[in-house]
Design a protein around this motif. Sequence first.
Motif, PDB file in Angstrom:
ATOM      1  N   UNK A   1       5.347   2.947   5.372  1.00 60.05           N
ATOM      2  CA  UNK A   1       4.557   2.816   6.729  1.00 60.05           C
ATOM      3  C   UNK A   1       4.758   1.782   7.684  1.00 60.05           C
ATOM      4  N   UNK A   2       5.140   0.579   6.980  1.00 62.94           N
ATOM      5  CA  UNK A   2       5.730  -0.574   7.627  1.00 62.94           C
ATOM      6  C   UNK A   2       6.849  -0.371   8.658  1.00 62.94           C
ATOM      7  N   UNK A   3       7.660   0.660   8.395  1.00 64.83           N
ATOM      8  CA  UNK A   3       9.025   0.707   8.775  1.00 64.83           C
ATOM      9  C   UNK A   3       8.913   1.829  10.043  1.00 64.83           C
ATOM     10  N   UNK A   4       7.395   2.490  10.034  1.00 59.27           N
ATOM     11  CA  UNK A   4       7.568   3.740  11.080  1.00 59.27           C
ATOM     12  C   UNK A   4       7.517   3.041  12.523  1.00 59.27           C
TER      13      UNK A   4
ATOM     14  N   UNK B   1       4.958  11.805   5.174  1.00 56.95           N
ATOM     15  CA  UNK B   1       6.053  10.864   5.546  1.00 56.95           C
ATOM     16  C   UNK B   1       6.599   9.765   4.848  1.00 56.95           C
ATOM     17  N   UNK B   2       5.309   9.141   4.156  1.00 51.71           N
ATOM     18  CA  UNK B   2       5.412   7.861   3.493  1.00 51.71           C
ATOM     19  C   UNK B   2       5.770   8.095   1.707  1.00 51.71           C
ATOM     20  N   UNK B   3       5.928   9.376   1.582  1.00 49.25           N
ATOM     21  CA  UNK B   3       6.907   9.600   0.138  1.00 49.25           C
ATOM     22  C   UNK B   3       8.113   8.964   0.270  1.00 49.25           C
ATOM     23  N   UNK B   4       8.808   9.029   1.408  1.00 46.27           N
ATOM     24  CA  UNK B   4      10.117   8.305   1.637  1.00 46.27           C
ATOM     25  C   UNK B   4      10.263   7.104   2.494  1.00 46.27           C
TER      26      UNK B   4
ATOM     27  N   UNK C   1      -2.943   7.389  11.544  1.00 43.02           N
ATOM     28  CA  UNK C   1      -2.194   7.945  12.658  1.00 43.02           C
ATOM     29  C   UNK C   1      -2.712   8.062  14.054  1.00 43.02           C
ATOM     30  N   UNK C   2      -4.088   8.078  14.193  1.00 39.64           N
ATOM     31  CA  UNK C   2      -4.582   7.894  15.447  1.00 39.64           C
ATOM     32  C   UNK C   2      -4.241   6.597  16.212  1.00 39.64           C
TER      33      UNK C   2
ATOM     34  N   UNK D   1       1.013  -1.383  -0.147  1.00 42.40           N
ATOM     35  CA  UNK D   1      -0.013   0.011  -0.100  1.00 42.40           C
ATOM     36  C   UNK D   1       0.733   1.404  -0.015  1.00 42.40           C
ATOM     37  N   UNK D   2       0.140   2.374  -0.256  1.00 42.48           N
ATOM     38  CA  UNK D   2       0.794   3.682  -0.521  1.00 42.48           C
ATOM     39  C   UNK D   2       1.231   4.358   0.740  1.00 42.48           C
ATOM     40  N   UNK D   3       0.084   3.765   1.931  1.00 39.07           N
ATOM     41  CA  UNK D   3       0.394   4.698   3.115  1.00 39.07           C
ATOM     42  C   UNK D   3      -0.475   5.982   3.021  1.00 39.07           C
ATOM     43  N   UNK D   4      -1.289   6.323   2.355  1.00 35.74           N
ATOM     44  CA  UNK D   4      -1.704   7.585   2.085  1.00 35.74           C
ATOM     45  C   UNK D   4      -2.159   8.271   3.249  1.00 35.74           C
ATOM     46  N   UNK D   5      -2.490   7.506   4.355  1.00 35.90           N
ATOM     47  CA  UNK D   5      -2.938   8.639   5.524  1.00 35.90           C
ATOM     48  C   UNK D   5      -1.781   8.927   6.426  1.00 35.90           C
TER      49      UNK D   5
END
Length: 296
Positions: free
Chosen positions: A30-33, A24-27, A264-265, A16-20
């Motif tokens: 999400x799975x590495x946050x 940040x997910x441009x670079x 994010x919530x 997924x693109x992690x749009x929410x």
Amino acid sequence: MSSPPAFRTAIVPAAGLGTRFLPTTKAVPKELLPVVDTPGIELVASEAAAAGAERLVIVTSPDKQAVTEYFRPQPELERTLEERGKKDLLDKVRRGPALIEAETAVQDRALGLGHAVGCAEPKLTDADDAVAVLLPDDLVLPRGVLGRMAEVRAKHGGSVLCAFEVPPQQTSSYGVFEVDDTDEDDVKRVRGMVEKPAPEEAPSSLAAAGRYLLDRQVFDALKRIEPGAGGELQLTDAVALLISEGHPVHTVVHRGGRHDLGNPGGFLKAAVDFALEDPEYGPDLRDWLVERMSRS
């Protein structure tokens, strides 16, 4: 003598693109946050490994290889930390690669969860008569539900899904199971599933969580279902097809907690929850939260 694990391979759809989480997910995928200091993908991988998985197949888009690279050793970094006597940090850096053997399956186009799971099929071997699928947005706590699901598969065969109870007003946010009782309170036979029903139309209060233990037959079913809205192949449609053909499907009702890392919530709640349990950060955070809430 211990019995062999119920599955050897765990599939994690992570294309997924992690749009929410933009920008940040441009670079950063999400799975590495980090949840405190551990990426969500490592938490999911450790859950799979604890249940007996030997391989993690991460289904990613072509530009998200960093998710799999997280599980590769970093000799130069490790050598630097070792030379500086940073043993605690060295242990953390080595923890992910030591957990499990990770490899990538590429999903060129986002065509649904069913399509993502299907992309992992070429990575399987003849020994994979069942696979686990773990959605990385879902943290299911405490860990151990995959082990319980394996016990149910050993008893009943077929496929086993994880469920949790939701209040009636929340059914429209989930896939909800239509079930029959079994001789175990927290094990139900699945007759069907309704996607995001209104409260008055929900067949039960049991909603799908992001854990699946799927018989190998699901890959054949994925080839036979029709795309739905947006041209996507839904995993639930493949499971529904198997049910219609007499394939046993059960759900284990999980009585623990759950965090949704997909927004994010939910991510913030998980971070606070994990940090409060951390001996290094917990006491100070707890004091700060009490003081901060007194100013609300």
